[in-house]
Design a protein around this motif. Structure first.
Motif, PDB file in Angstrom:
ATOM      1  N   VAL A 278      22.746 -19.872  53.131  1.00  0.00           N
ATOM      2  CA  VAL A 278      24.144 -20.320  52.582  1.00  0.00           C
ATOM      3  C   VAL A 278      24.097 -21.868  52.420  1.00  0.00           C
ATOM      4  N   HIS A 279      24.555 -22.133  51.508  1.00  0.00           N
ATOM      5  CA  HIS A 279      24.662 -23.810  51.206  1.00  0.00           C
ATOM      6  C   HIS A 279      26.084 -23.986  50.557  1.00  0.00           C
ATOM      7  N   ARG A 280      26.694 -25.102  51.420  1.00  0.00           N
ATOM      8  CA  ARG A 280      27.927 -25.417  50.951  1.00  0.00           C
ATOM      9  C   ARG A 280      27.816 -26.998  50.182  1.00  0.00           C
ATOM     10  N   VAL A 281      28.033 -26.751  48.901  1.00  0.00           N
ATOM     11  CA  VAL A 281      27.644 -27.960  47.930  1.00  0.00           C
ATOM     12  C   VAL A 281      28.989 -28.851  48.166  1.00  0.00           C
ATOM     13  N   THR A 282      29.947 -28.115  47.931  1.00  0.00           N
ATOM     14  CA  THR A 282      31.310 -28.993  48.125  1.00  0.00           C
ATOM     15  C   THR A 282      32.395 -28.293  48.969  1.00  0.00           C
ATOM     16  N   PRO A 283      33.078 -29.204  49.576  1.00  0.00           N
ATOM     17  CA  PRO A 283      33.561 -30.242  49.532  1.00  0.00           C
ATOM     18  C   PRO A 283      32.115 -31.460  49.880  1.00  0.00           C
ATOM     19  N   LEU A 284      32.236 -32.666  49.163  1.00  0.00           N
ATOM     20  CA  LEU A 284      31.306 -33.670  49.568  1.00  0.00           C
ATOM     21  C   LEU A 284      31.552 -34.265  50.680  1.00  0.00           C
ATOM     22  N   SER A 285      32.803 -34.407  51.129  1.00  0.00           N
ATOM     23  CA  SER A 285      33.185 -35.362  52.150  1.00  0.00           C
ATOM     24  C   SER A 285      32.601 -35.009  53.306  1.00  0.00           C
ATOM     25  N   PRO A 286      32.005 -36.013  54.138  1.00  0.00           N
ATOM     26  CA  PRO A 286      31.547 -35.812  55.382  1.00  0.00           C
ATOM     27  C   PRO A 286      32.532 -35.511  56.560  1.00  0.00           C
ATOM     28  N   THR A 287      34.035 -35.718  56.134  1.00  0.00           N
ATOM     29  CA  THR A 287      34.931 -35.688  57.110  1.00  0.00           C
ATOM     30  C   THR A 287      35.433 -34.311  57.265  1.00  0.00           C
ATOM     31  N   ILE A 288      35.069 -33.145  56.144  1.00  0.00           N
ATOM     32  CA  ILE A 288      35.531 -32.002  56.098  1.00  0.00           C
ATOM     33  C   ILE A 288      34.390 -31.043  56.719  1.00  0.00           C
ATOM     34  N   SER A 289      34.933 -30.362  57.760  1.00  0.00           N
ATOM     35  CA  SER A 289      33.591 -29.589  58.437  1.00  0.00           C
ATOM     36  C   SER A 289      33.657 -28.022  58.053  1.00  0.00           C
ATOM     37  N   SER A 290      32.668 -27.397  58.447  1.00  0.00           N
ATOM     38  CA  SER A 290      32.293 -26.080  57.821  1.00  0.00           C
ATOM     39  C   SER A 290      32.169 -25.089  58.856  1.00  0.00           C
ATOM     40  N   PRO A 291      33.424 -24.163  59.607  1.00  0.00           N
ATOM     41  CA  PRO A 291      33.325 -23.278  60.486  1.00  0.00           C
ATOM     42  C   PRO A 291      32.103 -22.248  60.339  1.00  0.00           C
ATOM     43  N   ILE A 292      31.617 -21.940  59.072  1.00  0.00           N
ATOM     44  CA  ILE A 292      30.738 -21.043  58.795  1.00  0.00           C
ATOM     45  C   ILE A 292      29.431 -21.371  59.195  1.00  0.00           C
ATOM     46  N   ALA A 293      29.161 -22.501  59.556  1.00  0.00           N
ATOM     47  CA  ALA A 293      27.809 -23.316  59.958  1.00  0.00           C
ATOM     48  C   ALA A 293      27.567 -22.448  61.351  1.00  0.00           C
ATOM     49  N   ARG A 294      28.724 -22.568  62.217  1.00  0.00           N
ATOM     50  CA  ARG A 294      28.014 -21.768  63.426  1.00  0.00           C
ATOM     51  C   ARG A 294      27.753 -20.241  63.501  1.00  0.00           C
ATOM     52  N   LYS A 295      28.630 -19.509  62.600  1.00  0.00           N
ATOM     53  CA  LYS A 295      28.608 -18.124  62.255  1.00  0.00           C
ATOM     54  C   LYS A 295      27.210 -18.057  61.791  1.00  0.00           C
ATOM     55  N   CYS A 296      26.654 -18.744  60.590  1.00  0.00           N
ATOM     56  CA  CYS A 296      25.524 -18.415  60.127  1.00  0.00           C
ATOM     57  C   CYS A 296      24.268 -18.464  61.087  1.00  0.00           C
ATOM     58  N   ALA A 297      24.483 -19.740  62.029  1.00  0.00           N
ATOM     59  CA  ALA A 297      23.350 -19.795  63.122  1.00  0.00           C
ATOM     60  C   ALA A 297      23.473 -18.602  63.963  1.00  0.00           C
ATOM     61  N   ARG A 298      24.330 -18.054  64.315  1.00  0.00           N
ATOM     62  CA  ARG A 298      24.569 -16.911  65.108  1.00  0.00           C
ATOM     63  C   ARG A 298      23.742 -15.836  64.623  1.00  0.00           C
ATOM     64  N   ILE A 299      23.893 -15.559  63.265  1.00  0.00           N
ATOM     65  CA  ILE A 299      23.168 -14.212  62.858  1.00  0.00           C
ATOM     66  C   ILE A 299      21.800 -14.723  62.342  1.00  0.00           C
ATOM     67  N   GLY A 300      21.251 -15.864  62.354  1.00  0.00           N
ATOM     68  CA  GLY A 300      20.037 -16.152  61.956  1.00  0.00           C
ATOM     69  C   GLY A 300      19.872 -16.632  60.511  1.00  0.00           C
ATOM     70  N   VAL A 301      21.138 -17.026  59.828  1.00  0.00           N
ATOM     71  CA  VAL A 301      20.953 -17.162  58.210  1.00  0.00           C
ATOM     72  C   VAL A 301      21.120 -18.699  58.165  1.00  0.00           C
ATOM     73  N   PRO A 302      20.041 -19.483  57.683  1.00  0.00           N
ATOM     74  CA  PRO A 302      20.061 -20.844  57.546  1.00  0.00           C
ATOM     75  C   PRO A 302      21.388 -21.416  56.691  1.00  0.00           C
TER      76      PRO A 302
END
Length: 446
Positions: free
Chosen positions: A129-153
């Motif tokens: 899973v790749h979040r390309v946009t938003p480009l801003s480092p001020t905007i977080s992605s809750p999906i990152a934690r969920k992907c880590a839990r199921i082993g998807v980079p």
């Protein structure tokens, strides 16, 4: 932790999140679209975007459901966008306020994505899973934690933005309604930011400044890849050789921080003596004062105001020049610099932020960042030198074009990102540094 998997027996399957992605717009939406499509030429990609981009995707020939999914997050996005327009206090101003609004509305967008794609990710339908946009480092992605839990980079980036306003330009900062930029550092304390960085398998950064803001414990999974690139089919003209008079162009919004007024002041002696012709491509709040400056100094025959032009038609005017004269003091990515270099124009820029990282020795000229008077003097000296020795521009312009072909087409960018995918999937042991690797393989000449 990096995923440790065996090579996949199928084409690499990537779920690309690009909330802003649109082939008919410029800036961030065009970056989102271009990078997603370039990766899609080398992997099996499904793009998830916001509903406002749906019609443009369809017009571009993509098939909904097969190639992309449009997420309707307007229930939250629309009222917050309305609030954002009020906070910005002017069209094209207050970008920090807009990022605050995006930071508030974006988590709902990802909530809807997970609701639809979470089951498919659990079933192993996507490798990355790749979040390309938003480009801003001020905007977080809750999906990152969920992907880590199921082993998807989960890969995020290229993150970019937040370059500090240089000293001496507070007046320009206020005219841009950038009141919230004084408090921008607070974003590092926002809930979710550290969680995103902790759970991401790789963090792509589009600038050295953004990299410096990544905490040290996450630097070992941070990869520098400038955000912008060009489409060779869109920028296929060639800069005109110098004939009787040197010609330069400025491309961008006519706003204080991009410095079109500094450029006119710097070029004035050359414009008055007929040694330089200048094309100003763009529109904005400075238009009237710039036109008045030109009239007051009697240089109407040397300066042409083209106003706003469709992005696809800019090269028809720009390619008549030999120089891109661009004294902007706060560019995150500097896409216009790459586009000009692709045409063989020689960039003359301020050595700060995005443009300063893109232009290397032998491919253009850089004026040190400093007070306004220092930048004006630096541009005047450089333009005077180039007017006296225009024969060097052909060689340097060719170097600029070569640099684009070697490093900055979207296909090159896709290869750089695919190397990161290989790493997070465990198919290579060394962390890629694709930009440095390609730079070391070829040396700029000139």
């Amino acid at each position: 932790m990096l995923a440790k998997t065996s090579p996949v027996p199928h084409p690499l399957r990537v779920l690309i999140i690009a909330e802003a992605a649109n082939p008919e717009w410029v800036s961030v939406p065009l970056v989102g679209w271009s990078l997603a499509r370039a990766i899609g030429r080398k992997a099996d990609v499904h793009i998830v975007t916001q509903i406002r981009n749906r019609d443009a995707f369809l017009r571009a020939g993509l098939v909904e459901g097969r190639d992309f999914t449009a997420i309707d997050s307007e229930t939250v996005a629309r009222p917050l966008w309305t609030l954002g327009r009020l906070l910005r206090m002017g069209e094209g101003k207050g970008w920090t306020a807009l990022q605050l609004i995006n930071a508030l509305s974006y988590p709902y967008f990802e909530y809807l994505i997970w609701k639809q794609f979470g089951p498919l990710l659990r079933q192993g339908k996507y490798d990355v899973v790749h979040r390309v946009t938003p480009l801003s480092p001020t905007i977080s992605s809750p999906i990152a934690r969920k992907c880590a839990r199921i082993g998807v980079p989960f890969v995020v980036g290229p993150l970019n933005g937040g370059v500090p306003w240089p000293k001496g330009f507070d007046a320009e900062r206020r005219r841009e309604r950038e009141w919230l930029s004084y408090l921008r550092v607070v974003y590092k304390l926002m809930p979710g930011r550290r969680g995103m960085l902790r759970h991401a398998a790789a963090i792509l950064v589009g600038s050295h400044h953004t990299r410096s803001e990544i905490p040290s414990r996450f630097q070992d999974k941070t990869v520098y890849i400038p955000e912008n690139a060009i489409d060779p089919d869109r920028f296929n003209a060639r800069a005109a050789p110098v004939k009787d008079v040197l010609r330069a162009c400025f491309i961008g919004r006519l706003v204080p921080y991009k410095g079109p007024d500094m450029l006119l002041e710097a070029a004035l002696p050359l414009l008055q003596t007929g040694q330089l012709q200048l094309d100003l491509i763009g529109d904005g709040p400075l238009m009237e004062s710039l036109q008045r400056f030109v009239a007051d100094h009697g240089i109407e025959s040397a300066v042409t105001f083209h106003g706003w032009m469709d992005h696809t038609k800019v090269q028809s005017v720009a390619a008549q020049s030999q120089i891109l004269a661009f004294p902007s003091v706060r560019e995150f990515g500097g896409g216009v610099v790459l586009e000009a270099m692709a045409l063989g124009l020689v960039p003359l820029i301020v050595d700060y932020a995005g443009p300063g990282e893109l232009v290397k020795p032998g491919t253009g000229f850089k004026v040190p960042i400093g007070p306004r008077d220092q930048i004006v003097a630096g541009f005047r000296d450089s333009l005077t030198e180039l007017a006296a020795r225009p024969e060097q521009l052909t060689r340097i312009g060719e170097n600029a074009r070569n640099r684009i072909e070697w490093f900055f087409t979207w296909d090159r960018k896709a290869d750089q990102v695919l190397a990161v995918y290989d790493w997070v999937l465990g198919h290579r042991s060394d962390r890629p540094d694709p930009f440095a690797a390609t730079e070391n393989s070829r040396k700029d000449t000139g």
